[in-house]
Design an enzyme around this catalytic site. Structure first.
Site, PDB file in Angstrom:
ATOM      1  N   GLU A   1      -8.448   0.602  -3.006  1.00  0.00           N
ATOM      2  CA  GLU A   1      -9.288   0.861  -1.846  1.00  0.00           C
ATOM      3  C   GLU A   1     -10.320   1.935  -1.866  1.00  0.00           C
ATOM      4  OE1 GLU A   1      -7.033   1.044   1.485  1.00  0.00           O
ATOM      5  OE2 GLU A   1      -6.322  -1.023   1.539  1.00  0.00           O
TER       6      GLU A   1
ATOM      7  N   ASN B   1       0.914  -1.041  -0.065  1.00  0.00           N
ATOM      8  CA  ASN B   1      -0.141   0.012   0.129  1.00  0.00           C
ATOM      9  C   ASN B   1       0.753   1.181  -0.156  1.00  0.00           C
ATOM     10  OD1 ASN B   1      -1.594   2.084   1.304  1.00  0.00           O
ATOM     11  ND2 ASN B   1      -3.134   0.616   1.553  1.00  0.00           N
TER      12      ASN B   1
ATOM     13  N   ARG C   1      -9.208   8.197  -0.993  1.00  0.00           N
ATOM     14  CA  ARG C   1     -10.415   8.702  -0.110  1.00  0.00           C
ATOM     15  C   ARG C   1     -11.301   9.822  -0.675  1.00  0.00           C
ATOM     16  NH1 ARG C   1      -8.716   6.374   5.501  1.00  0.00           N
ATOM     17  NH2 ARG C   1     -10.491   7.682   6.349  1.00  0.00           N
TER      18      ARG C   1
ATOM     19  N   ARG D   1       3.815  18.834   1.292  1.00  0.00           N
ATOM     20  CA  ARG D   1       4.245  20.099   0.741  1.00  0.00           C
ATOM     21  C   ARG D   1       3.749  20.480  -0.350  1.00  0.00           C
ATOM     22  NH1 ARG D   1       9.546  21.665   2.654  1.00  0.00           N
ATOM     23  NH2 ARG D   1       9.336  21.409   4.990  1.00  0.00           N
TER      24      ARG D   1
ATOM     25  N   ARG E   1      -6.959  12.817   0.859  1.00  0.00           N
ATOM     26  CA  ARG E   1      -5.869  13.405   1.982  1.00  0.00           C
ATOM     27  C   ARG E   1      -4.650  12.738   1.635  1.00  0.00           C
ATOM     28  NH1 ARG E   1      -7.479  10.036   7.368  1.00  0.00           N
ATOM     29  NH2 ARG E   1      -9.405  11.116   6.881  1.00  0.00           N
ATOM     30  N   HIS E   2      -4.381  11.533   0.697  1.00  0.00           N
ATOM     31  CA  HIS E   2      -3.311  11.058   0.250  1.00  0.00           C
ATOM     32  C   HIS E   2      -3.086  10.923  -1.323  1.00  0.00           C
ATOM     33  CE1 HIS E   2      -4.938   7.489   1.510  1.00  0.00           C
ATOM     34  NE2 HIS E   2      -4.849   7.503   2.822  1.00  0.00           N
TER      35      HIS E   2
ATOM     36  N   GLU F   1     -11.226  -9.329   3.188  1.00  0.00           N
ATOM     37  CA  GLU F   1      -9.874  -8.836   3.819  1.00  0.00           C
ATOM     38  C   GLU F   1     -10.265  -8.691   5.272  1.00  0.00           C
ATOM     39  OE1 GLU F   1      -7.164  -6.385   1.938  1.00  0.00           O
ATOM     40  OE2 GLU F   1      -6.334  -5.420   3.837  1.00  0.00           O
TER      41      GLU F   1
ATOM     42  N   GLY G   1       0.990  -1.361   4.346  1.00  0.00           N
ATOM     43  CA  GLY G   1       1.648  -0.115   3.867  1.00  0.00           C
ATOM     44  C   GLY G   1       2.367   0.787   4.878  1.00  0.00           C
ATOM     45  N   HIS G   2       1.687   1.271   5.825  1.00  0.00           N
ATOM     46  CA  HIS G   2       2.371   2.295   6.931  1.00  0.00           C
ATOM     47  C   HIS G   2       3.687   1.871   7.170  1.00  0.00           C
ATOM     48  CE1 HIS G   2       2.757   4.708  10.662  1.00  0.00           C
ATOM     49  NE2 HIS G   2       2.120   5.755   9.747  1.00  0.00           N
TER      50      HIS G   2
ATOM     51  N   THR H   1      -6.936   6.586  10.142  1.00  0.00           N
ATOM     52  CA  THR H   1      -6.982   5.586   9.280  1.00  0.00           C
ATOM     53  C   THR H   1      -8.046   4.651   9.312  1.00  0.00           C
ATOM     54  OG1 THR H   1      -5.559   3.589   8.608  1.00  0.00           O
ATOM     55  CG2 THR H   1      -5.815   4.051  10.980  1.00  0.00           C
ATOM     56  N   THR H   2      -8.217   3.488   8.390  1.00  0.00           N
ATOM     57  CA  THR H   2      -9.661   2.804   8.402  1.00  0.00           C
ATOM     58  C   THR H   2      -9.639   2.037   9.896  1.00  0.00           C
ATOM     59  OG1 THR H   2      -8.887   2.513   6.103  1.00  0.00           O
ATOM     60  CG2 THR H   2     -10.773   1.242   7.063  1.00  0.00           C
TER      61      THR H   2
ATOM     62  N   ASP I   1      -0.148   4.346  -0.193  1.00  0.00           N
ATOM     63  CA  ASP I   1      -0.807   5.644   0.579  1.00  0.00           C
ATOM     64  C   ASP I   1      -0.125   6.921   0.767  1.00  0.00           C
ATOM     65  OD1 ASP I   1      -3.121   4.498  -0.437  1.00  0.00           O
ATOM     66  OD2 ASP I   1      -4.105   4.364   1.522  1.00  0.00           O
ATOM     67  N   HIS I   2       0.849   6.175   2.057  1.00  0.00           N
ATOM     68  CA  HIS I   2       1.759   7.152   2.656  1.00  0.00           C
ATOM     69  C   HIS I   2       2.861   8.009   1.830  1.00  0.00           C
ATOM     70  CE1 HIS I   2      -1.227   6.640   5.632  1.00  0.00           C
ATOM     71  NE2 HIS I   2      -1.129   5.546   5.670  1.00  0.00           N
TER      72      HIS I   2
ATOM     73  N   HIS J   1      -5.509   3.652  -1.603  1.00  0.00           N
ATOM     74  CA  HIS J   1      -6.927   4.059  -1.210  1.00  0.00           C
ATOM     75  C   HIS J   1      -7.177   5.484  -1.601  1.00  0.00           C
ATOM     76  CE1 HIS J   1      -9.514   4.306   2.770  1.00  0.00           C
ATOM     77  NE2 HIS J   1     -10.204   4.611   1.497  1.00  0.00           N
TER      78      HIS J   1
ATOM     79  N   HIS K   1      -3.438  -4.371   7.812  1.00  0.00           N
ATOM     80  CA  HIS K   1      -3.893  -3.148   8.416  1.00  0.00           C
ATOM     81  C   HIS K   1      -2.830  -3.471   9.845  1.00  0.00           C
ATOM     82  CE1 HIS K   1      -5.254   0.389  10.271  1.00  0.00           C
ATOM     83  NE2 HIS K   1      -5.906   0.724   9.110  1.00  0.00           N
ATOM     84  N   GLY K   2      -2.008  -2.335   9.855  1.00  0.00           N
ATOM     85  CA  GLY K   2      -1.053  -2.329  10.995  1.00  0.00           C
ATOM     86  C   GLY K   2      -0.100  -3.429  11.134  1.00  0.00           C
TER      87      GLY K   2
HETATM   88  N1  PXP Z   1      -6.074  -3.239   4.060  1.00  0.00           N
HETATM   89  C1  PXP Z   1      -6.868  -2.240   4.014  1.00  0.00           C
HETATM   90  C2  PXP Z   1      -8.224  -2.473   3.565  1.00  0.00           C
HETATM   91  C3  PXP Z   1      -6.459  -0.959   4.482  1.00  0.00           C
HETATM   92  O1  PXP Z   1      -7.377   0.031   4.562  1.00  0.00           O
HETATM   93  C4  PXP Z   1      -5.201  -0.696   4.829  1.00  0.00           C
HETATM   94  C5  PXP Z   1      -4.922   0.695   5.325  1.00  0.00           C
HETATM   95  O2  PXP Z   1      -5.310   1.697   4.039  1.00  0.00           O
HETATM   96  C6  PXP Z   1      -4.231  -1.662   4.850  1.00  0.00           C
HETATM   97  C7  PXP Z   1      -4.674  -2.817   4.525  1.00  0.00           C
HETATM   98  C8  PXP Z   1      -2.986  -1.358   5.117  1.00  0.00           C
HETATM   99  O3  PXP Z   1      -2.688  -0.907   6.461  1.00  0.00           O
HETATM  100  P1  PXP Z   1      -1.387  -0.315   7.028  1.00  0.00           P
HETATM  101  O4  PXP Z   1      -1.051   0.946   6.028  1.00  0.00           O
HETATM  102  O5  PXP Z   1      -1.625   0.013   8.375  1.00  0.00           O
HETATM  103  O6  PXP Z   1      -0.180  -1.262   6.886  1.00  0.00           O
END
Ligand code: PXP
Length: 252
Positions: A73, A10, A48, A21, A52-53, A154, A216-217, A103-104, A12-13, A46, A194-195
């Site tokens: 997403e 992912n 959104r 910036r 935001r990203h 998921e 992702g993060h 976050t989600t 996004d970040h 994602h 996630h996480g």
């Molecule tokens: N899966 C889904 C459905 C998510 O919404 C996210 C966060 O956007 C992730 C996975 C990835 O989560 P993380 O960025 O915490 O790894």
């Protein structure tokens, strides 16, 4: 030979840092190209509602420039459905979305939201977009996803990752395992995310019926210290190790 657990990276970040910036650097599409070369099986982004990203232009560019599957997403809104049908990503994961969240937080209410979600699952399925529903590891939610006709779910691993090591984390892990078993019995393809981090990925990757993790993060944060390719390769290595151990064990 162990079964391959796909890694969706992912990005996004990368866009979060760019947007801090307001310019063009760092470019999430460049991150996606590096991720693919480092062993990612897919790219997740994602879009959104508040942008935001990831931006609309990022999605367009990702569709044009990356060769591995894109997993979009998205919230279950008419705007996002129109965007998905226009860009036709390989996959779309429907997530709950609140403006005020960081976050989600939590999964979709597939059971309570049946009437609302059904036309999104159907619409994207008819367009050959592989739809998944991001849900809590709860058997009632897994069953509702199947009734909705989603081919993939998921499982939200956030509570497991946030729990302190010990019985509490173990309890969350058992819920995820049980939901994965229920998904398999119902014929659903099961993903998780996630996480997840280097510390938390092993027990999740070891669940033999999971087919894909979306991360992702942590990977983007770790890339600050070691580089994106290195952080992805290390995650890939930990996933492979966990798979080899569990399958060497006869999948117990
Ligand atoms: N899966 C889904 C459905 C998510 O919404 C996210 C966060 O956007 C992730 C996975 C990835 O989560 P993380 O960025 O915490 O790894």
């Amino acid at each position: 030979m162990t079964s391959h657990l796909r890694l969706g990276v992912n990005i996004d970040h990368v866009a979060t840092i760019r947007n801090a910036r307001g310019g063009r650097h760092p470019n999430p599409v460049r991150a996606a190209v590096i991720a693919a070369a480092a062993g990612a099986d897919g790219i997740t982004a994602h879009l959104r509602e508040d942008r935001r990203h990831i931006s609309d232009e990022d999605i367009e560019q990702l569709r044009r420039e990356i060769k591995i599957p894109l997993n979009l997403e998205m919230a279950a809104t008419d705007e996002m459905l129109e965007i998905a049908l226009r860009h036709r990503p390989f996959a779309a994961c429907i997530v709950p979305e609140k403006r005020e969240e960081r976050t989600t937080e939590g999964g979709l209410d597939a059971a309570g939201g049946y009437n609302h979600l059904a036309r999104f699952v159907r619409g994207m399925g008819e367009a050959n977009i592989r739809v998944s529903l991001f849900i809590e590891p709860d058997p009632a939610q897994v069953e509702a996803a199947q009734r909705l006709g989603a081919p993939v779910i998921e499982l939200h691993t956030g509570a497991y990752c946030d729990a302190l090591v010990g019985p509490n984390r173990q309890r969350h892990l058992e819920r995820i395992k049980a939901a994965a078993v229920r998904a398999e019995a119902l014929g659903l393809e099961c993903h998780a995310g996630h996480g997840l981090s280097f510390d938390t990925v092993g027990p999740i990757a070891a669940i033999p019926t999971l087919k894909e993790l979306n991360i992702g993060h942590f990977l983007i944060g770790e890339a600050i210290f070691s580089g994106l390719a290195t952080s992805i390769k290390e995650m890939r290595g930990l996933m492979n190790e966990a798979r080899e151990e569990t399958e060497g064990d006869g999948g117990r």
